[in-house]
Design a protein around this motif. Structure first.
Motif, PDB file in Angstrom:
ATOM      1  N   SER A   1     -19.900  -7.737   8.475  1.00 23.31           N
ATOM      2  CA  SER A   1     -18.638  -8.330   8.921  1.00 23.31           C
ATOM      3  C   SER A   1     -18.265  -9.486   8.011  1.00 23.31           C
ATOM      4  O   SER A   1     -19.110 -10.037   7.302  1.00 23.31           O
ATOM      5  CB  SER A   1     -18.755  -8.821  10.368  1.00 23.31           C
ATOM      6  N   SER A   2     -16.981  -9.861   8.048  1.00 23.74           N
ATOM      7  CA  SER A   2     -16.485 -11.011   7.301  1.00 23.74           C
ATOM      8  C   SER A   2     -16.240 -12.177   8.252  1.00 23.74           C
ATOM      9  O   SER A   2     -15.658 -11.992   9.326  1.00 23.74           O
ATOM     10  CB  SER A   2     -15.181 -10.662   6.581  1.00 23.74           C
TER      11      SER A   2
ATOM     12  N   LEU B   1     -14.048 -14.343   7.910  1.00 22.83           N
ATOM     13  CA  LEU B   1     -12.604 -14.541   8.029  1.00 22.83           C
ATOM     14  C   LEU B   1     -12.047 -13.788   9.234  1.00 22.83           C
ATOM     15  O   LEU B   1     -11.041 -14.186   9.816  1.00 22.83           O
ATOM     16  CB  LEU B   1     -11.883 -14.083   6.764  1.00 22.83           C
ATOM     17  N   VAL B   2     -12.729 -12.699   9.606  1.00 24.34           N
ATOM     18  CA  VAL B   2     -12.290 -11.881  10.734  1.00 24.34           C
ATOM     19  C   VAL B   2     -13.131 -12.168  11.971  1.00 24.34           C
ATOM     20  O   VAL B   2     -12.622 -12.159  13.098  1.00 24.34           O
ATOM     21  CB  VAL B   2     -12.370 -10.381  10.364  1.00 24.34           C
ATOM     22  N   HIS B   3     -14.414 -12.417  11.779  1.00 22.65           N
ATOM     23  CA  HIS B   3     -15.340 -12.633  12.902  1.00 22.65           C
ATOM     24  C   HIS B   3     -16.148 -13.910  12.663  1.00 22.65           C
ATOM     25  O   HIS B   3     -17.353 -13.854  12.394  1.00 22.65           O
ATOM     26  CB  HIS B   3     -16.277 -11.433  13.049  1.00 22.65           C
TER      27      HIS B   3
ATOM     28  N   GLN C   1     -13.088  -6.045   5.056  1.00 23.99           N
ATOM     29  CA  GLN C   1     -12.509  -6.946   6.047  1.00 23.99           C
ATOM     30  C   GLN C   1     -12.025  -8.228   5.377  1.00 23.99           C
ATOM     31  O   GLN C   1     -10.931  -8.736   5.669  1.00 23.99           O
ATOM     32  CB  GLN C   1     -13.545  -7.294   7.123  1.00 23.99           C
ATOM     33  N   GLU C   2     -12.845  -8.755   4.483  1.00 25.17           N
ATOM     34  CA  GLU C   2     -12.517 -10.005   3.799  1.00 25.17           C
ATOM     35  C   GLU C   2     -11.262  -9.851   2.943  1.00 25.17           C
ATOM     36  O   GLU C   2     -10.360 -10.695   2.970  1.00 25.17           O
ATOM     37  CB  GLU C   2     -13.704 -10.431   2.922  1.00 25.17           C
ATOM     38  N   ARG C   3     -11.207  -8.765   2.178  1.00 27.01           N
ATOM     39  CA  ARG C   3     -10.056  -8.568   1.294  1.00 27.01           C
ATOM     40  C   ARG C   3      -8.766  -8.322   2.086  1.00 27.01           C
ATOM     41  O   ARG C   3      -7.702  -8.788   1.708  1.00 27.01           O
ATOM     42  CB  ARG C   3     -10.335  -7.419   0.319  1.00 27.01           C
ATOM     43  N   GLN C   4      -8.896  -7.613   3.188  1.00 29.56           N
ATOM     44  CA  GLN C   4      -7.712  -7.381   4.003  1.00 29.56           C
ATOM     45  C   GLN C   4      -7.221  -8.691   4.625  1.00 29.56           C
ATOM     46  O   GLN C   4      -6.012  -8.990   4.610  1.00 29.56           O
ATOM     47  CB  GLN C   4      -8.013  -6.363   5.100  1.00 29.56           C
ATOM     48  N   ALA C   5      -8.151  -9.498   5.144  1.00 25.89           N
ATOM     49  CA  ALA C   5      -7.773 -10.761   5.772  1.00 25.89           C
ATOM     50  C   ALA C   5      -7.168 -11.737   4.772  1.00 25.89           C
ATOM     51  O   ALA C   5      -6.282 -12.527   5.102  1.00 25.89           O
ATOM     52  CB  ALA C   5      -8.992 -11.393   6.445  1.00 25.89           C
ATOM     53  N   ALA C   6      -7.659 -11.677   3.528  1.00 28.34           N
ATOM     54  CA  ALA C   6      -7.171 -12.589   2.494  1.00 28.34           C
ATOM     55  C   ALA C   6      -5.957 -12.038   1.751  1.00 28.34           C
ATOM     56  O   ALA C   6      -5.441 -12.695   0.845  1.00 28.34           O
ATOM     57  CB  ALA C   6      -8.292 -12.884   1.505  1.00 28.34           C
TER      58      ALA C   6
ATOM     59  N   THR D   1      -5.769  -1.612   1.592  1.00 34.79           N
ATOM     60  CA  THR D   1      -6.904  -2.476   1.257  1.00 34.79           C
ATOM     61  C   THR D   1      -7.921  -1.710   0.420  1.00 34.79           C
ATOM     62  O   THR D   1      -8.526  -2.257  -0.510  1.00 34.79           O
ATOM     63  CB  THR D   1      -7.574  -2.995   2.541  1.00 34.79           C
TER      64      THR D   1
END
Length: 514
Positions: free
Chosen positions: A311-312, A314-316, A387-392, A425
Protein backbone atom coordinates in the motif's frame (compact mmCIF):
# COMPACT_ATOMS: atom_id res chain seq x y z
CA UNK A 1 52.49 -0.33 7.69
CA UNK A 2 51.58 2.23 5.06
CA UNK A 3 53.27 5.63 5.02
CA UNK A 4 50.25 7.14 3.27
CA UNK A 5 48.12 9.76 4.99
CA UNK A 6 45.29 8.19 6.99
CA UNK A 7 42.05 7.75 5.02
CA UNK A 8 38.94 5.68 5.70
CA UNK A 9 36.25 4.13 3.48
CA UNK A 10 33.18 2.56 5.09
CA UNK A 11 31.06 0.52 2.66
CA UNK A 12 28.19 -1.94 2.70
CA UNK A 13 26.43 -4.54 0.60
CA UNK A 14 22.81 -4.84 1.65
CA UNK A 15 19.52 -6.26 0.43
CA UNK A 16 17.13 -5.70 3.36
CA UNK A 17 18.94 -2.81 5.01
CA UNK A 18 20.69 -4.51 7.94
CA UNK A 19 24.20 -4.15 6.53
CA UNK A 20 23.49 -0.55 5.58
CA UNK A 21 22.24 0.17 9.10
CA UNK A 22 25.33 -1.42 10.69
CA UNK A 23 27.67 0.47 8.34
CA UNK A 24 25.92 3.77 8.99
CA UNK A 25 26.15 3.17 12.74
CA UNK A 26 29.88 2.49 12.31
CA UNK A 27 30.34 5.71 10.35
CA UNK A 28 28.46 7.66 13.02
CA UNK A 29 30.64 6.17 15.78
CA UNK A 30 33.82 6.96 13.84
CA UNK A 31 32.67 10.54 13.24
CA UNK A 32 31.85 10.95 16.93
CA UNK A 33 35.41 9.82 17.72
CA UNK A 34 36.87 12.49 15.43
CA UNK A 35 37.19 10.48 12.21
CA UNK A 36 34.72 11.90 9.66
CA UNK A 37 33.15 8.99 7.79
CA UNK A 38 30.18 8.26 5.57
CA UNK A 39 28.85 4.81 4.67
CA UNK A 40 28.45 4.14 0.94
CA UNK A 41 27.32 1.21 -1.20
CA UNK A 42 30.12 -1.11 -2.23
CA UNK A 43 29.04 -0.57 -5.85
CA UNK A 44 29.98 3.11 -5.46
CA UNK A 45 33.54 2.27 -4.36
CA UNK A 46 35.98 2.54 -7.27
CA UNK A 47 39.10 0.37 -7.17
CA UNK A 48 41.19 3.45 -8.02
CA UNK A 49 39.98 4.95 -4.75
CA UNK A 50 41.22 1.94 -2.80
CA UNK A 51 44.70 2.49 -4.22
CA UNK A 52 44.97 5.57 -1.96
CA UNK A 53 42.85 4.33 0.98
CA UNK A 54 44.62 3.21 4.14
CA UNK A 55 41.62 1.73 5.98
CA UNK A 56 38.63 -0.09 4.48
CA UNK A 57 35.68 -1.16 6.65
CA UNK A 58 33.01 -3.37 5.07
CA UNK A 59 29.66 -4.72 6.22
CA UNK A 60 27.91 -7.11 3.85
CA UNK A 61 25.01 -9.50 3.92
CA UNK A 62 24.72 -12.58 1.72
CA UNK A 63 21.96 -12.93 -0.83
CA UNK A 64 20.33 -15.99 -2.42
CA UNK A 65 22.65 -18.91 -2.98
CA UNK A 66 25.72 -17.44 -1.30
CA UNK A 67 25.82 -14.40 -3.58
CA UNK A 68 26.60 -10.74 -3.03
CA UNK A 69 23.57 -8.45 -2.71
CA UNK A 70 22.79 -6.23 -5.69
CA UNK A 71 24.38 -3.22 -4.00
CA UNK A 72 27.74 -5.04 -3.97
CA UNK A 73 27.79 -7.20 -7.12
CA UNK A 74 29.65 -4.67 -9.28
CA UNK A 75 32.35 -4.13 -6.67
CA UNK A 76 32.82 -7.89 -6.26
CA UNK A 77 33.02 -8.34 -10.02
CA UNK A 78 35.69 -5.63 -10.23
CA UNK A 79 37.83 -6.72 -7.28
CA UNK A 80 37.63 -10.38 -8.34
CA UNK A 81 39.28 -9.45 -11.64
CA UNK A 82 41.70 -6.87 -10.23
CA UNK A 83 45.45 -7.43 -9.98
CA UNK A 84 46.05 -4.15 -8.10
CA UNK A 85 47.97 -4.87 -4.90
CA UNK A 86 46.64 -3.48 -1.62
CA UNK A 87 49.57 -3.91 0.77
CA UNK A 88 49.11 -0.31 1.91
CA UNK A 89 45.58 -0.97 3.18
CA UNK A 90 44.14 -2.37 6.42
CA UNK A 91 40.61 -3.77 6.45
CA UNK A 92 37.88 -5.39 8.49
CA UNK A 93 34.76 -7.27 7.40
CA UNK A 94 31.50 -7.76 9.27
CA UNK A 95 29.45 -10.48 7.57
CA UNK A 96 25.71 -10.75 8.21
CA UNK A 97 23.89 -14.00 7.50
CA UNK A 98 21.61 -16.80 8.56
CA UNK A 99 22.91 -20.24 9.53
CA UNK A 100 19.79 -21.89 8.13
CA UNK A 101 21.40 -21.30 4.73
CA UNK A 102 24.18 -23.62 3.64
CA UNK A 103 26.45 -20.82 2.42
CA UNK A 104 26.29 -18.84 5.64
CA UNK A 105 27.89 -15.37 5.35
CA UNK A 106 29.46 -16.44 2.07
CA UNK A 107 29.73 -12.94 0.59
CA UNK A 108 31.62 -11.66 3.62
CA UNK A 109 33.90 -14.69 3.59
CA UNK A 110 34.69 -14.24 -0.09
CA UNK A 111 35.46 -10.53 0.24
CA UNK A 112 37.56 -11.04 3.37
CA UNK A 113 39.64 -13.69 1.58
CA UNK A 114 40.00 -11.61 -1.59
CA UNK A 115 41.27 -8.53 0.25
CA UNK A 116 43.87 -10.72 1.96
CA UNK A 117 44.86 -12.25 -1.41
CA UNK A 118 45.52 -8.74 -2.73
CA UNK A 119 47.87 -8.03 0.15
CA UNK A 120 45.69 -6.01 2.52
CA UNK A 121 46.12 -6.51 6.27
CA UNK A 122 43.28 -7.37 8.65
CA UNK A 123 42.59 -4.92 11.44
CA UNK A 124 40.57 -7.72 13.04
CA UNK A 125 39.34 -11.17 12.19
CA UNK A 126 36.13 -11.29 10.19
CA UNK A 127 33.00 -11.48 12.35
CA UNK A 128 30.14 -13.64 11.07
CA UNK A 129 26.74 -12.75 12.53
CA UNK A 130 23.76 -15.10 12.59
CA UNK A 131 20.39 -13.35 12.64
CA UNK A 132 20.04 -10.38 14.97
CA UNK A 133 23.02 -8.17 14.25
CA UNK A 134 22.77 -5.09 16.50
CA UNK A 135 24.75 -6.27 19.54
CA UNK A 136 27.64 -7.99 17.71
CA UNK A 137 27.81 -5.09 15.25
CA UNK A 138 28.02 -2.60 18.14
CA UNK A 139 30.83 -4.56 19.82
CA UNK A 140 32.70 -4.86 16.50
CA UNK A 141 32.26 -1.13 15.92
CA UNK A 142 33.59 -0.20 19.36
CA UNK A 143 36.75 -2.31 18.96
CA UNK A 144 37.52 -1.06 15.46
CA UNK A 145 36.87 2.61 16.16
CA UNK A 146 39.41 2.40 19.00
CA UNK A 147 41.96 0.99 16.55
CA UNK A 148 41.18 3.64 13.95
CA UNK A 149 41.51 6.53 16.39
CA UNK A 150 44.93 5.21 17.40
CA UNK A 151 45.95 4.76 13.75
CA UNK A 152 44.81 8.27 12.85
CA UNK A 153 46.48 9.91 15.84
CA UNK A 154 49.80 8.13 15.43
CA UNK A 155 51.89 6.18 17.97
CA UNK A 156 52.98 9.22 19.99
CA UNK A 157 49.51 10.69 20.48
CA UNK A 158 47.42 10.03 23.61
CA UNK A 159 44.55 7.56 23.20
CA UNK A 160 41.11 8.88 22.25
CA UNK A 161 38.21 7.91 24.50
CA UNK A 162 35.59 5.75 22.79
CA UNK A 163 32.47 4.57 24.56
CA UNK A 164 32.54 0.84 25.28
CA UNK A 165 28.76 0.64 25.05
CA UNK A 166 27.62 3.31 22.60
CA UNK A 167 23.99 4.33 22.75
CA UNK A 168 21.87 3.11 19.84
CA UNK A 169 21.42 5.78 17.19
CA UNK A 170 17.96 7.33 16.77
CA UNK A 171 17.84 5.66 13.37
CA UNK A 172 18.49 2.21 14.86
CA UNK A 173 15.96 2.81 17.61
CA UNK A 174 13.30 3.75 15.04
CA UNK A 175 14.23 0.87 12.78
CA UNK A 176 13.80 -1.76 15.50
CA UNK A 177 10.97 -0.30 17.58
CA UNK A 178 8.07 -2.76 17.67
CA UNK A 179 4.37 -2.03 17.91
CA UNK A 180 1.45 -4.40 18.46
CA UNK A 181 -1.39 -3.59 16.11
CA UNK A 182 -4.87 -4.97 15.41
CA UNK A 183 -5.24 -7.12 12.31
CA UNK A 184 -8.16 -5.32 10.66
CA UNK A 185 -8.53 -7.28 7.40
CA UNK A 186 -7.73 -10.90 6.58
CA UNK A 187 -9.08 -11.60 3.11
CA UNK A 188 -8.48 -14.46 0.67
CA UNK A 189 -7.15 -13.17 -2.66
CA UNK A 190 -6.99 -16.45 -4.55
CA UNK A 191 -10.23 -18.28 -5.24
CA UNK A 192 -11.19 -21.35 -3.25
CA UNK A 193 -10.49 -23.44 -6.37
CA UNK A 194 -6.84 -22.34 -6.49
CA UNK A 195 -4.10 -24.75 -5.49
CA UNK A 196 -2.48 -21.82 -3.61
CA UNK A 197 -3.64 -19.65 -0.73
CA UNK A 198 -2.72 -15.97 -0.94
CA UNK A 199 -4.22 -13.51 1.53
CA UNK A 200 -4.55 -9.74 1.82
CA UNK A 201 -3.96 -8.26 5.28
CA UNK A 202 -4.50 -4.77 6.64
CA UNK A 203 -2.89 -3.64 9.89
CA UNK A 204 -3.86 -0.53 11.84
CA UNK A 205 -0.99 1.93 12.38
CA UNK A 206 -2.93 4.43 14.51
CA UNK A 207 -0.73 5.57 17.38
CA UNK A 208 2.26 3.51 16.24
CA UNK A 209 4.44 6.40 15.11
CA UNK A 210 5.32 4.30 12.05
CA UNK A 211 5.65 6.37 8.89
CA UNK A 212 6.27 4.07 5.94
CA UNK A 213 7.02 4.72 2.28
CA UNK A 214 6.07 2.80 -0.84
CA UNK A 215 8.82 0.23 -1.33
CA UNK A 216 9.37 -0.47 2.38
CA UNK A 217 8.84 -3.82 4.06
CA UNK A 218 7.17 -4.75 7.32
CA UNK A 219 8.59 -7.19 9.85
CA UNK A 220 6.05 -9.52 11.43
CA UNK A 221 6.95 -11.10 14.78
CA UNK A 222 5.02 -14.38 14.89
CA UNK A 223 4.37 -16.98 17.55
CA UNK A 224 4.87 -20.66 16.79
CA UNK A 225 1.99 -23.04 16.17
CA UNK A 226 0.77 -24.28 19.60
CA UNK A 227 0.03 -27.73 18.13
CA UNK A 228 3.65 -28.05 17.00
CA UNK A 229 4.87 -26.84 20.40
CA UNK A 230 2.68 -29.42 22.17
CA UNK A 231 3.97 -32.20 19.89
CA UNK A 232 7.60 -31.26 20.60
CA UNK A 233 6.97 -31.21 24.37
CA UNK A 234 5.29 -34.61 24.16
CA UNK A 235 8.21 -36.03 22.15
CA UNK A 236 10.65 -34.66 24.77
CA UNK A 237 8.41 -36.09 27.54
CA UNK A 238 8.14 -32.82 29.49
CA UNK A 239 5.34 -30.37 30.17
CA UNK A 240 5.08 -26.70 29.19
CA UNK A 241 6.07 -25.59 32.74
CA UNK A 242 9.44 -27.37 32.52
CA UNK A 243 12.42 -25.05 32.94
CA UNK A 244 15.82 -25.53 31.35
CA UNK A 245 18.92 -24.33 33.16
CA UNK A 246 19.46 -20.54 33.28
CA UNK A 247 16.21 -19.86 31.39
CA UNK A 248 13.99 -16.96 32.48
CA UNK A 249 10.90 -18.53 30.91
CA UNK A 250 9.22 -21.92 30.93
CA UNK A 251 9.93 -24.28 28.06
CA UNK A 252 6.40 -23.76 26.75
CA UNK A 253 6.98 -20.01 26.47
CA UNK A 254 10.43 -20.47 24.94
CA UNK A 255 9.14 -22.82 22.24
CA UNK A 256 6.09 -20.68 21.53
CA UNK A 257 7.57 -17.18 21.52
CA UNK A 258 11.36 -17.21 21.45
CA UNK A 259 12.86 -20.16 19.59
CA UNK A 260 12.84 -21.22 15.93
CA UNK A 261 11.19 -24.64 15.64
CA UNK A 262 10.14 -24.69 11.98
CA UNK A 263 13.63 -24.43 10.49
CA UNK A 264 16.14 -26.72 12.24
CA UNK A 265 19.46 -25.07 13.04
CA UNK A 266 22.72 -26.43 11.63
CA UNK A 267 23.69 -27.51 15.14
CA UNK A 268 20.51 -29.57 15.55
CA UNK A 269 20.99 -31.14 12.15
CA UNK A 270 24.52 -32.17 13.14
CA UNK A 271 23.14 -33.86 16.25
CA UNK A 272 20.14 -35.54 14.66
CA UNK A 273 21.17 -35.95 11.04
CA UNK A 274 20.66 -33.65 8.06
CA UNK A 275 17.07 -32.51 7.65
CA UNK A 276 15.25 -33.41 4.47
CA UNK A 277 13.60 -30.58 2.57
CA UNK A 278 10.71 -29.16 4.60
CA UNK A 279 11.42 -31.03 7.83
CA UNK A 280 11.13 -29.17 11.12
CA UNK A 281 12.46 -29.60 14.66
CA UNK A 282 9.83 -32.20 15.56
CA UNK A 283 10.88 -34.35 12.61
CA UNK A 284 14.50 -34.32 13.79
CA UNK A 285 13.66 -35.00 17.44
CA UNK A 286 11.65 -38.05 16.39
CA UNK A 287 14.64 -39.30 14.45
CA UNK A 288 17.23 -39.03 17.25
CA UNK A 289 17.38 -39.78 20.99
CA UNK A 290 18.09 -36.27 22.31
CA UNK A 291 17.61 -34.72 25.73
CA UNK A 292 15.69 -31.49 26.31
CA UNK A 293 18.92 -29.58 27.01
CA UNK A 294 20.58 -30.92 23.87
CA UNK A 295 17.68 -29.73 21.75
CA UNK A 296 17.22 -26.33 23.37
CA UNK A 297 20.94 -25.54 23.19
CA UNK A 298 20.83 -25.90 19.39
CA UNK A 299 17.75 -23.79 18.64
CA UNK A 300 18.11 -20.34 17.14
CA UNK A 301 16.07 -17.29 18.23
CA UNK A 302 12.69 -17.02 16.51
CA UNK A 303 13.19 -14.53 13.66
CA UNK A 304 10.72 -11.97 12.41
CA UNK A 305 9.53 -12.40 8.82
CA UNK A 306 9.73 -9.61 6.23
CA UNK A 307 6.90 -8.79 3.84
CA UNK A 308 6.88 -6.12 1.13
CA UNK A 309 4.28 -3.47 1.86
CA UNK A 310 1.40 -3.49 -0.65
CA UNK A 311 0.00 0.00 0.00
CA UNK A 312 0.95 3.66 -0.36
CA UNK A 313 0.87 6.02 2.63
CA UNK A 314 -0.61 8.68 0.33
CA UNK A 315 -3.73 6.50 0.10
CA UNK A 316 -3.56 4.59 3.40
CA UNK A 317 -1.61 6.70 5.92
CA UNK A 318 -2.98 4.84 8.97
CA UNK A 319 -2.95 1.33 7.57
CA UNK A 320 -0.38 -0.95 6.02
CA UNK A 321 -1.34 -3.71 3.57
CA UNK A 322 0.46 -7.04 3.07
CA UNK A 323 0.12 -9.73 0.40
CA UNK A 324 1.13 -13.09 1.86
CA UNK A 325 1.12 -16.63 0.47
CA UNK A 326 0.15 -19.07 3.23
CA UNK A 327 2.73 -21.84 3.28
CA UNK A 328 1.25 -25.31 3.83
CA UNK A 329 2.79 -28.58 2.68
CA UNK A 330 3.02 -32.28 3.58
CA UNK A 331 6.34 -33.71 4.73
CA UNK A 332 6.56 -37.27 5.95
CA UNK A 333 3.34 -38.19 7.74
CA UNK A 334 2.47 -34.65 8.83
CA UNK A 335 1.22 -31.34 7.48
CA UNK A 336 3.65 -28.48 7.91
CA UNK A 337 3.11 -24.74 7.68
CA UNK A 338 5.04 -21.49 7.49
CA UNK A 339 5.50 -19.80 10.86
CA UNK A 340 4.32 -16.28 10.09
CA UNK A 341 2.02 -17.04 7.16
CA UNK A 342 -0.14 -19.48 9.15
CA UNK A 343 0.07 -17.24 12.22
CA UNK A 344 -1.45 -14.40 10.19
CA UNK A 345 -3.94 -16.62 8.42
CA UNK A 346 -5.48 -18.41 11.37
CA UNK A 347 -3.95 -17.78 14.81
CA UNK A 348 -4.02 -14.09 15.67
CA UNK A 349 -6.11 -10.92 15.79
CA UNK A 350 -3.15 -8.65 16.62
CA UNK A 351 0.40 -8.58 15.33
CA UNK A 352 3.70 -7.26 16.67
CA UNK A 353 5.49 -5.45 13.87
CA UNK A 354 8.30 -3.07 13.07
CA UNK A 355 9.13 -1.11 9.93
CA UNK A 356 11.90 -2.27 7.60
CA UNK A 357 12.78 0.75 5.43
CA UNK A 358 14.08 -0.18 1.99
CA UNK A 359 15.92 2.91 0.81
CA UNK A 360 17.06 1.10 -2.33
CA UNK A 361 13.57 0.33 -3.64
CA UNK A 362 11.96 3.69 -4.20
CA UNK A 363 9.98 5.34 -6.98
CA UNK A 364 11.78 7.91 -9.15
CA UNK A 365 10.35 11.34 -9.99
CA UNK A 366 6.75 11.24 -11.18
CA UNK A 367 7.61 11.92 -14.83
CA UNK A 368 10.11 9.03 -15.09
CA UNK A 369 8.84 5.82 -16.74
CA UNK A 370 8.86 2.62 -14.66
CA UNK A 371 8.81 -1.06 -15.61
CA UNK A 372 7.64 -3.46 -12.88
CA UNK A 373 8.04 -7.24 -12.95
CA UNK A 374 6.16 -8.90 -10.11
CA UNK A 375 4.64 -12.36 -10.48
CA UNK A 376 2.68 -13.89 -7.61
CA UNK A 377 3.06 -12.08 -4.29
CA UNK A 378 5.75 -10.01 -5.99
CA UNK A 379 2.87 -7.75 -6.99
CA UNK A 380 2.84 -6.26 -3.47
CA UNK A 381 5.21 -3.28 -3.80
CA UNK A 382 3.94 -2.51 -7.30
CA UNK A 383 0.38 -2.19 -6.02
CA UNK A 384 1.89 0.37 -3.61
CA UNK A 385 3.75 2.11 -6.45
CA UNK A 386 0.59 2.35 -8.57
CA UNK A 387 -1.45 3.68 -5.66
CA UNK A 388 1.26 6.26 -5.07
CA UNK A 389 1.47 7.36 -8.69
CA UNK A 390 -2.28 7.61 -9.02
CA UNK A 391 -2.59 9.66 -5.82
CA UNK A 392 0.22 11.96 -6.91
CA UNK A 393 -1.18 12.31 -10.46
CA UNK A 394 2.26 11.28 -11.78
CA UNK A 395 2.72 11.74 -15.52
CA UNK A 396 5.34 9.04 -16.09
CA UNK A 397 4.47 5.91 -18.04
CA UNK A 398 4.25 2.60 -16.17
CA UNK A 399 4.41 -0.99 -17.39
CA UNK A 400 3.61 -4.05 -15.27
CA UNK A 401 4.42 -7.68 -16.00
CA UNK A 402 2.35 -9.92 -13.72
CA UNK A 403 2.12 -13.69 -13.76
CA UNK A 404 0.69 -16.56 -11.77
CA UNK A 405 -0.79 -19.99 -12.40
CA UNK A 406 -4.36 -19.40 -13.61
CA UNK A 407 -6.24 -16.22 -14.42
CA UNK A 408 -9.56 -17.41 -13.00
CA UNK A 409 -8.11 -18.39 -9.61
CA UNK A 410 -4.83 -16.50 -9.14
CA UNK A 411 -5.14 -13.03 -10.69
CA UNK A 412 -4.14 -11.17 -7.52
CA UNK A 413 -5.77 -7.72 -7.31
CA UNK A 414 -7.04 -8.29 -10.84
CA UNK A 415 -9.87 -5.76 -10.65
CA UNK A 416 -7.58 -3.12 -9.16
CA UNK A 417 -4.94 -3.64 -11.83
CA UNK A 418 -7.56 -3.38 -14.56
CA UNK A 419 -8.76 -0.18 -12.90
CA UNK A 420 -5.25 1.27 -12.97
CA UNK A 421 -5.14 0.57 -16.72
CA UNK A 422 -8.53 2.21 -17.27
CA UNK A 423 -7.50 5.32 -15.30
CA UNK A 424 -4.24 5.65 -17.23
CA UNK A 425 -2.08 5.15 -14.14
CA UNK A 426 -0.87 1.86 -15.64
CA UNK A 427 0.18 2.35 -19.27
CA UNK A 428 0.70 -1.34 -20.06
CA UNK A 429 -0.26 -4.58 -18.36
CA UNK A 430 1.23 -7.83 -19.68
CA UNK A 431 0.03 -11.07 -18.09
CA UNK A 432 1.52 -14.55 -17.99
CA UNK A 433 -0.66 -17.30 -16.51
CA UNK A 434 1.51 -20.38 -16.73
CA UNK A 435 -1.18 -23.09 -16.45
CA UNK A 436 -3.80 -21.56 -18.75
CA UNK A 437 -2.37 -23.28 -21.83
CA UNK A 438 -0.42 -26.43 -22.66
CA UNK A 439 2.95 -24.67 -22.84
CA UNK A 440 3.83 -22.80 -19.66
CA UNK A 441 4.31 -19.05 -20.06
CA UNK A 442 6.21 -16.90 -17.59
CA UNK A 443 6.87 -13.16 -17.22
CA UNK A 444 10.34 -13.40 -18.75
CA UNK A 445 8.77 -14.76 -21.95
CA UNK A 446 6.41 -11.79 -22.07
CA UNK A 447 9.46 -9.54 -21.68
CA UNK A 448 11.14 -11.18 -24.67
CA UNK A 449 7.97 -10.86 -26.77
CA UNK A 450 8.15 -7.08 -26.29
CA UNK A 451 11.94 -6.80 -26.30
CA UNK A 452 12.25 -3.83 -28.66
CA UNK A 453 9.72 -1.74 -26.78
CA UNK A 454 11.14 -2.67 -23.38
CA UNK A 455 14.62 -1.61 -24.52
CA UNK A 456 13.18 1.63 -25.89
CA UNK A 457 11.72 2.37 -22.45
CA UNK A 458 15.15 1.78 -20.89
CA UNK A 459 16.71 4.10 -23.44
CA UNK A 460 14.12 6.69 -22.41
CA UNK A 461 15.36 6.46 -18.82
CA UNK A 462 12.91 3.94 -17.38
CA UNK A 463 13.58 2.37 -14.00
CA UNK A 464 13.16 -1.42 -13.94
CA UNK A 465 11.95 -3.14 -10.76
CA UNK A 466 11.73 -6.85 -9.95
CA UNK A 467 9.97 -8.37 -6.93
CA UNK A 468 9.34 -12.01 -6.05
CA UNK A 469 11.11 -15.36 -5.98
CA UNK A 470 14.90 -15.08 -5.92
CA UNK A 471 15.77 -18.69 -6.70
CA UNK A 472 14.32 -18.95 -10.20
CA UNK A 473 12.19 -16.02 -11.32
CA UNK A 474 14.69 -13.25 -10.56
CA UNK A 475 17.52 -15.15 -12.25
CA UNK A 476 15.38 -15.91 -15.30
CA UNK A 477 14.28 -12.28 -15.55
CA UNK A 478 17.88 -11.11 -15.25
CA UNK A 479 18.95 -13.46 -18.04
CA UNK A 480 16.06 -12.22 -20.21
CA UNK A 481 17.05 -8.60 -19.54
CA UNK A 482 20.62 -9.23 -20.71
CA UNK A 483 19.32 -10.95 -23.85
CA UNK A 484 16.89 -8.12 -24.59
CA UNK A 485 19.60 -5.48 -24.21
CA UNK A 486 21.98 -7.42 -26.45
CA UNK A 487 19.38 -8.14 -29.15
CA UNK A 488 17.54 -4.83 -29.23
CA UNK A 489 20.61 -2.72 -28.53
CA UNK A 490 22.76 -4.47 -31.13
CA UNK A 491 25.37 -5.34 -28.50
CA UNK A 492 27.58 -8.33 -27.86
CA UNK A 493 27.29 -10.11 -24.49
CA UNK A 494 30.06 -8.04 -22.90
CA UNK A 495 28.50 -4.71 -23.91
CA UNK A 496 25.06 -5.86 -22.76
CA UNK A 497 26.55 -6.87 -19.42
CA UNK A 498 28.13 -3.42 -19.07
CA UNK A 499 24.79 -1.77 -19.96
CA UNK A 500 22.93 -3.72 -17.26
CA UNK A 501 25.72 -3.02 -14.76
CA UNK A 502 25.26 0.68 -15.44
CA UNK A 503 21.54 0.30 -14.72
CA UNK A 504 22.46 -1.28 -11.38
CA UNK A 505 25.05 1.36 -10.49
CA UNK A 506 22.70 4.24 -11.29
CA UNK A 507 19.89 2.57 -9.29
CA UNK A 508 17.67 2.05 -12.35
CA UNK A 509 17.58 -1.75 -12.01
CA UNK A 510 16.26 -2.55 -8.54
CA UNK A 511 15.22 -5.87 -7.02
CA UNK A 512 13.24 -6.82 -3.92
CA UNK A 513 13.53 -10.60 -4.11
CA UNK A 514 13.34 -13.33 -1.51
Amino acid sequence: MSDREFSLVVAYGTDMGNAEDAAMSFAEAATAAGIPAEAVELNQVELDHLSTTTHFIVVTSTFGDGEFPDTATLFWEAISASTERLEHMSFAVLALGDTSYELFCNAGKLLDARLEELGATRLADRVDVDGYYEEPAAAWTTDLVKQLTAAQAGPAAPPVAVADNPEPTPRSQERNRTFTTPLKVNRLLTSTESDKEVRHYELDLTGSGIAYQAGDSLAVHPANDPDLVAAILAELKVGPEYRVADADETLGVLLTEQLEIRTPSRALQELAGTAAYGEDVLDLIRRADLTVDEVIDTLRPLQFRDYSIASSPLVHPDRVHLTVATVRYPAGDRQHGGVASTYLAERTQSVRIHLRPNHHFRLPAGDVPIIMIGPGTGIAPFRAFLQERQAAAASGRSWLFFGDRRRTTDFLYGEELTGFVESGTLTRLDLAFSRDQDAKVYVQQRMREHAAELFAWLQDGAYLYVCGDADRMAKDVDAALHEIVAESGGMDAEAAHAYVNDLIKTHRYLRDVY
